[in-house]
Design an enzyme around this catalytic site. Structure first.
Site, PDB file in Angstrom:
ATOM      1  N   LYS A  44      11.120 -10.266  -2.668  1.00  0.00           N
ATOM      2  CA  LYS A  44      10.663  -8.655  -2.141  1.00  0.00           C
ATOM      3  C   LYS A  44      11.533  -7.947  -3.263  1.00  0.00           C
ATOM      4  O   LYS A  44      12.714  -8.107  -3.371  1.00  0.00           O
ATOM      5  CB  LYS A  44      10.898  -8.529  -0.787  1.00  0.00           C
ATOM      6  CG  LYS A  44      10.671  -6.862  -0.441  1.00  0.00           C
ATOM      7  CD  LYS A  44       9.276  -6.606  -0.701  1.00  0.00           C
ATOM      8  CE  LYS A  44       9.185  -5.036  -0.583  1.00  0.00           C
ATOM      9  NZ  LYS A  44       7.840  -4.364  -0.895  1.00  0.00           N
ATOM     10  N   CYS A 129       6.147   0.643  -7.978  1.00  0.00           N
ATOM     11  CA  CYS A 129       5.946   0.718  -6.668  1.00  0.00           C
ATOM     12  C   CYS A 129       5.156   2.060  -6.520  1.00  0.00           C
ATOM     13  O   CYS A 129       5.643   3.217  -6.945  1.00  0.00           O
ATOM     14  CB  CYS A 129       7.420   0.698  -5.987  1.00  0.00           C
ATOM     15  SG  CYS A 129       7.184   1.028  -4.228  1.00  0.00           S
TER      16      CYS A 129
HETATM   17  O1  LIG Z   1       5.377  -0.336  -0.477  1.00  0.00           O
HETATM   18  C1  LIG Z   1       5.949  -1.150  -1.047  1.00  0.00           C
HETATM   19  O2  LIG Z   1       7.007  -1.871  -0.772  1.00  0.00           O
HETATM   20  C2  LIG Z   1       5.376  -1.871  -2.401  1.00  0.00           C
HETATM   21  N1  LIG Z   1       3.768  -2.010  -2.162  1.00  0.00           N
HETATM   22  C3  LIG Z   1       3.219  -2.331  -3.327  1.00  0.00           C
HETATM   23  O3  LIG Z   1       1.974  -2.503  -3.359  1.00  0.00           O
HETATM   24  N2  LIG Z   1       3.573  -2.592  -4.529  1.00  0.00           N
HETATM   25  C4  LIG Z   1       5.214  -2.458  -4.632  1.00  0.00           C
HETATM   26  O4  LIG Z   1       5.664  -2.604  -5.978  1.00  0.00           O
HETATM   27  C5  LIG Z   1       5.778  -1.995  -3.388  1.00  0.00           C
HETATM   28 CL1  LIG Z   1       7.552  -1.875  -3.731  1.00  0.00          CL
END
Ligand SMILES: O=C(O)c1[nH]c(=O)[nH]c(=O)c1Cl
Length: 310
Positions: A44, A129
């Site tokens: 993650k 993100c």
């Molecule tokens: O809300 C998130 O954690 C998230 N959610 C996404 O769909 N892509 C990302 O790169 C991330 Cl970091």
């Protein structure tokens, strides 16, 4: 039928692994991925310090895929670095560390820390993100992206990759390619992250389905497949000598085949993995192998990047 992939100076036993963010926040999830038919593991996206992320509900499955506004909930960089110290690299399954610092300094601090460790883990820096309120996607700011990549090269002496947002205009593909091609140690790009800031409406409740950002979130699943394939094919053409990892809309051997035909070196699975679990990898790999057998392909190299135009 050979599904192995040779890149980054190593050969992994297959071509499928998880999209960062899915089934990879906790060590037990990462171990389940490693024990599955996944050919690699990615963590993650990490921030320097642990984060709770956005208020729930922040994920919702839909008939055509998913919407999420998780907000970068993660255990913090040290947790994933510790996992990388203990990871069994001898399995032949590469470990990727996704880094998504809240500032350029944070990203460089994490890259420097990783460089000091001298581990085989490969960083994938997240430029995309869409869900941290007030933080625009770096990948949509070309000047900021150019500056960041210069800093990454100074902070980290090994091979690294970046996770890109989807682009929707040939001028943007060209602008990004011009920037990315300045960086020889930028070995791969992963296309695509979710399509940011979609809105899913529930007509029974007459409400949005996730709490953060008044319901805005990143889309995954069937919604994004054509956009993902376009980004893979365009960057495959525009980034000679670099690898493109396909991500977006993969739920069977068919979409995996499409991504590889478009030029993908390897293929990530997100929304489908979220719901099916790590068993998805053996199913999708089996479907891909069957498709290849029917078509007479014995390896991925036999058709990678061979998408025909009319
Ligand atoms: O809300 C998130 O954690 C998230 N959610 C996404 O769909 N892509 C990302 O790169 C991330 Cl970091």
């Amino acid at each position: 039928i050979d599904l192995s992939v040779t890149w980054l100076g190593q050969t992994m036993p297959g071509c499928l692994y998880n999209a960062s963010g899915v089934w990879c926040r906790e060590e037990d999830e990462l171990e389940a991925l490693h024990a599955s038919a996944a050919a690699a593991v990615i963590t993650k996206s990490a921030t320097l310090k642990p984060r709770d992320g956005n208020p729930e509900p922040r994920y919702c499955r839909t008939p055509l895929g998913s919407i999420n506004s998780m907000g970068l909930p993660n255990r913090g960089f040290d947790y994933y670095l510790d996992y990388a110290r203990r990871y069994r690299y001898g399995s032949g399954k590469p470990l990727f560390l996704s880094l998504s610092g809240l500032s350029l300094d944070d990203n460089c601090a994490m890259l420097r820390r990783l460089a000091e460790e001298g581990l085989p883990a490969v960083p994938e820096v997240n430029l995309s993100c869409p869900n941290v309120p007030g933080k625009p996607q770096l990948g949509y700011d070309f000047a900021a992206t150019a500056e960041a990549l210069e800093a990454f090269d100074a902070a980290y002496s090994g091979l690294y990759g970046v996770k890109l947002p989807p682009y929707f205009d040939p001028a943007h593909f060209a602008a990004m390619a011009e920037i990315l091609n300045r960086h020889p140690r930028l070995a791969f790009v992963t296309c695509i992250n979710s399509i940011g800031n979609g809105l899913v409406v529930d007509i029974d409740s007459e409400a949005v389905v996730i709490k953060p950002k008044d319901g805005l979130g990143g889309l995954g699943g069937d919604y994004v497949l054509p956009t993902a394939l376009a980004n893979v094919r365009e960057f495959f053409r525009l980034l000679p000598g670099k690898d493109v990892v396909g991500c977006g809309g993969v739920k069977s051997g068919r979409e995996a085949f499409m991504h590889i035909l478009a030029g993908a070196r390897a293929v990530q699975v997100g929304t489908c993995l979220y719901h099916e679990g790590p068993g998805a990898f053996s199913r999708i790999a089996g479907e891909l192998a069957m498709l290849m057998r029917v078509k007479g392909y014995r390896s991925l190299d036999a058709f990678r990047g061979r998408l025909r135009t009319l």
